[in-house]
Motif scaffolding. Sequence first.
Motif, PDB file in Angstrom:
ATOM      1  N   MET A 180      10.614 -21.491  33.715  1.00  0.00           N
ATOM      2  CA  MET A 180      10.556 -21.322  32.260  1.00  0.00           C
ATOM      3  C   MET A 180       9.170 -21.659  31.715  1.00  0.00           C
ATOM      4  SD  MET A 180      13.188 -20.156  30.648  1.00  0.00           S
ATOM      5  CE  MET A 180      12.889 -20.779  29.003  1.00  0.00           C
ATOM      6  N   GLU A 181       8.576 -22.710  32.239  1.00  0.00           N
ATOM      7  CA  GLU A 181       7.239 -23.103  31.783  1.00  0.00           C
ATOM      8  C   GLU A 181       6.248 -21.961  31.977  1.00  0.00           C
ATOM      9  OE1 GLU A 181       3.685 -26.276  32.865  1.00  0.00           O
ATOM     10  OE2 GLU A 181       5.677 -26.601  33.707  1.00  0.00           O
ATOM     11  N   ILE A 182       6.267 -21.357  33.156  1.00  0.00           N
ATOM     12  CA  ILE A 182       5.357 -20.244  33.438  1.00  0.00           C
ATOM     13  C   ILE A 182       5.600 -19.107  32.459  1.00  0.00           C
ATOM     14  CG2 ILE A 182       4.802 -18.432  35.120  1.00  0.00           C
ATOM     15  CD1 ILE A 182       5.337 -20.588  37.313  1.00  0.00           C
ATOM     16  N   LEU A 183       6.864 -18.727  32.290  1.00  0.00           N
ATOM     17  CA  LEU A 183       7.170 -17.608  31.402  1.00  0.00           C
ATOM     18  C   LEU A 183       6.799 -17.902  29.955  1.00  0.00           C
ATOM     19  CD1 LEU A 183      10.551 -16.280  32.798  1.00  0.00           C
ATOM     20  CD2 LEU A 183       8.287 -15.250  33.015  1.00  0.00           C
ATOM     21  N   LEU A 184       7.101 -19.095  29.485  1.00  0.00           N
ATOM     22  CA  LEU A 184       6.763 -19.434  28.103  1.00  0.00           C
ATOM     23  C   LEU A 184       5.254 -19.387  27.878  1.00  0.00           C
ATOM     24  CD1 LEU A 184       9.303 -22.314  27.485  1.00  0.00           C
ATOM     25  CD2 LEU A 184       9.314 -20.054  26.398  1.00  0.00           C
ATOM     26  N   LYS A 185       4.503 -19.934  28.818  1.00  0.00           N
ATOM     27  CA  LYS A 185       3.043 -19.911  28.681  1.00  0.00           C
ATOM     28  C   LYS A 185       2.509 -18.480  28.725  1.00  0.00           C
ATOM     29  CE  LYS A 185       2.079 -24.591  30.195  1.00  0.00           C
ATOM     30  NZ  LYS A 185       1.536 -25.467  31.238  1.00  0.00           N
ATOM     31  N   LYS A 186       3.089 -17.636  29.567  1.00  0.00           N
ATOM     32  CA  LYS A 186       2.647 -16.240  29.650  1.00  0.00           C
ATOM     33  C   LYS A 186       2.992 -15.481  28.379  1.00  0.00           C
ATOM     34  CE  LYS A 186       0.356 -16.489  33.116  1.00  0.00           C
ATOM     35  NZ  LYS A 186      -1.083 -16.364  32.947  1.00  0.00           N
ATOM     36  N   ILE A 187       4.148 -15.772  27.798  1.00  0.00           N
ATOM     37  CA  ILE A 187       4.511 -15.112  26.539  1.00  0.00           C
ATOM     38  C   ILE A 187       3.482 -15.435  25.471  1.00  0.00           C
ATOM     39  CG2 ILE A 187       6.168 -15.156  24.617  1.00  0.00           C
ATOM     40  CD1 ILE A 187       8.378 -15.383  26.812  1.00  0.00           C
ATOM     41  N   VAL A 188       3.125 -16.714  25.356  1.00  0.00           N
ATOM     42  CA  VAL A 188       2.131 -17.119  24.353  1.00  0.00           C
ATOM     43  C   VAL A 188       0.778 -16.495  24.666  1.00  0.00           C
ATOM     44  CG1 VAL A 188       0.811 -19.100  23.481  1.00  0.00           C
ATOM     45  CG2 VAL A 188       3.305 -19.243  23.687  1.00  0.00           C
ATOM     46  N   GLU A 189       0.391 -16.523  25.914  1.00  0.00           N
ATOM     47  CA  GLU A 189      -0.917 -16.012  26.318  1.00  0.00           C
ATOM     48  C   GLU A 189      -1.051 -14.506  26.093  1.00  0.00           C
ATOM     49  OE1 GLU A 189      -3.357 -15.455  30.493  1.00  0.00           O
ATOM     50  OE2 GLU A 189      -1.893 -17.076  30.366  1.00  0.00           O
ATOM     51  N   LEU A 190       0.011 -13.776  26.346  1.00  0.00           N
ATOM     52  CA  LEU A 190      -0.091 -12.317  26.358  1.00  0.00           C
ATOM     53  C   LEU A 190       0.436 -11.634  25.103  1.00  0.00           C
ATOM     54  CD1 LEU A 190       1.028 -11.786  30.060  1.00  0.00           C
ATOM     55  CD2 LEU A 190      -1.306 -11.784  29.145  1.00  0.00           C
ATOM     56  N   SER A 191       1.111 -12.377  24.245  1.00  0.00           N
ATOM     57  CA  SER A 191       1.716 -11.767  23.069  1.00  0.00           C
ATOM     58  C   SER A 191       0.799 -11.836  21.862  1.00  0.00           C
ATOM     59  CB  SER A 191       3.039 -12.461  22.738  1.00  0.00           C
ATOM     60  OG  SER A 191       3.598 -11.898  21.572  1.00  0.00           O
ATOM     61  N   ASP A 192       0.792 -10.763  21.105  1.00  0.00           N
ATOM     62  CA  ASP A 192       0.095 -10.787  19.817  1.00  0.00           C
ATOM     63  C   ASP A 192       1.109 -10.618  18.682  1.00  0.00           C
ATOM     64  OD1 ASP A 192       0.759  -8.134  20.119  1.00  0.00           O
ATOM     65  OD2 ASP A 192      -1.263  -7.366  19.848  1.00  0.00           O
ATOM     66  N   GLU A 193       2.384 -10.817  18.999  1.00  0.00           N
ATOM     67  CA  GLU A 193       3.449 -10.711  18.014  1.00  0.00           C
ATOM     68  C   GLU A 193       3.309 -11.864  17.017  1.00  0.00           C
ATOM     69  OE1 GLU A 193       6.989 -10.922  15.933  1.00  0.00           O
ATOM     70  OE2 GLU A 193       6.521 -12.502  17.360  1.00  0.00           O
ATOM     71  N   PRO A 194       3.347 -11.585  15.719  1.00  0.00           N
ATOM     72  CA  PRO A 194       3.092 -12.632  14.714  1.00  0.00           C
ATOM     73  C   PRO A 194       3.999 -13.860  14.824  1.00  0.00           C
ATOM     74  CG  PRO A 194       3.079 -10.470  13.689  1.00  0.00           C
ATOM     75  CD  PRO A 194       3.526 -10.268  15.110  1.00  0.00           C
ATOM     76  N   GLY A 195       5.274 -13.672  15.096  1.00  0.00           N
ATOM     77  CA  GLY A 195       6.179 -14.817  15.198  1.00  0.00           C
ATOM     78  C   GLY A 195       5.817 -15.726  16.363  1.00  0.00           C
ATOM     79  N   ILE A 196       5.461 -15.132  17.483  1.00  0.00           N
ATOM     80  CA  ILE A 196       5.035 -15.916  18.653  1.00  0.00           C
ATOM     81  C   ILE A 196       3.732 -16.640  18.316  1.00  0.00           C
ATOM     82  CG2 ILE A 196       4.263 -15.812  21.063  1.00  0.00           C
ATOM     83  CD1 ILE A 196       7.264 -15.270  20.740  1.00  0.00           C
ATOM     84  N   GLU A 197       2.813 -15.931  17.687  1.00  0.00           N
ATOM     85  CA  GLU A 197       1.529 -16.526  17.309  1.00  0.00           C
ATOM     86  C   GLU A 197       1.749 -17.719  16.366  1.00  0.00           C
ATOM     87  OE1 GLU A 197      -2.396 -17.143  17.645  1.00  0.00           O
ATOM     88  OE2 GLU A 197      -1.328 -15.586  18.746  1.00  0.00           O
ATOM     89  N   HIS A 198       2.664 -17.571  15.425  1.00  0.00           N
ATOM     90  CA  HIS A 198       2.945 -18.629  14.450  1.00  0.00           C
ATOM     91  C   HIS A 198       3.479 -19.894  15.133  1.00  0.00           C
ATOM     92  CE1 HIS A 198       3.969 -20.374  10.574  1.00  0.00           C
ATOM     93  NE2 HIS A 198       5.166 -20.659  11.065  1.00  0.00           N
ATOM     94  N   TYR A 199       4.296 -19.724  16.176  1.00  0.00           N
ATOM     95  CA  TYR A 199       4.906 -20.862  16.859  1.00  0.00           C
ATOM     96  C   TYR A 199       4.244 -21.184  18.203  1.00  0.00           C
ATOM     97  CZ  TYR A 199       8.522 -20.768  13.351  1.00  0.00           C
ATOM     98  OH  TYR A 199       9.185 -20.821  12.156  1.00  0.00           O
TER      99      TYR A 199
END
Length: 159
Positions: free
Chosen positions: A125-144
Motif C-alpha cells: 500500500m505504501e508503494i502504491l500510495l506514493k506512486k499515486i501522489v507522484e504520478l497523479s495530477d488530479e486536483p483532489g489527489i494534489e490537494h491531499y
Amino acid sequence: MSELQKAIELRYGGKYDQAKEILLKLTQAEPENATALYQCACVHDNLGLEREAVPFYTAALQKDLTTEERKGALLGLGSTYRTIGDYEKAKATLEEGLDLYPVAQEFHVFYSMVLHNLGEHSKAMEILLKKIVELSDEPGIEHYKRAILFYSDKIDQIW
C-alpha cells in the motif's frame, strides 16, 4: 520484411496464434536470437500460457537484449512468476528490474502486487500510495498529497 518482424507485427496486431507459430519456428532455428526468445515469451503471455512463457523469458535474459527488451523481459518474467504463484521468484525478478530501471514506474506497481501476495500488505500500500501522489495530477489527489504521503507508511496505525 523478416519473419521476426512479421511475427512482431502479428503480435502487436493481436494475432497471437499466428505470431506464436512463427516465433516457435524462429526460436528453434535460431536459439541464440534474444529478440525472438523475448517475443516468444511475450506471445505466450498474451495467450495466457504463462508457464510456457517462463523458459523463453529466462533464455532471453541470458542473451544480449536491447535495454527496452531487457526491461520488458524482467517485468514480464516477474509478472508471470507472480501469476503462477511463484512469489519469491517474482519478487527477486522485479527487484532486479527496480535496481536496473528505478524510474520505470511499472516495476513499482507490479512489485507492490507481489508484496501483497506475500502478505506484505502495508509495504504494498505504501508503494502504491506514493506512486499515486507522484504520478497523479488530479486536483483532489494534489490537494491531499501531504496527508496521503504522511499516512502511506502508517496505513495500519490507529490514532
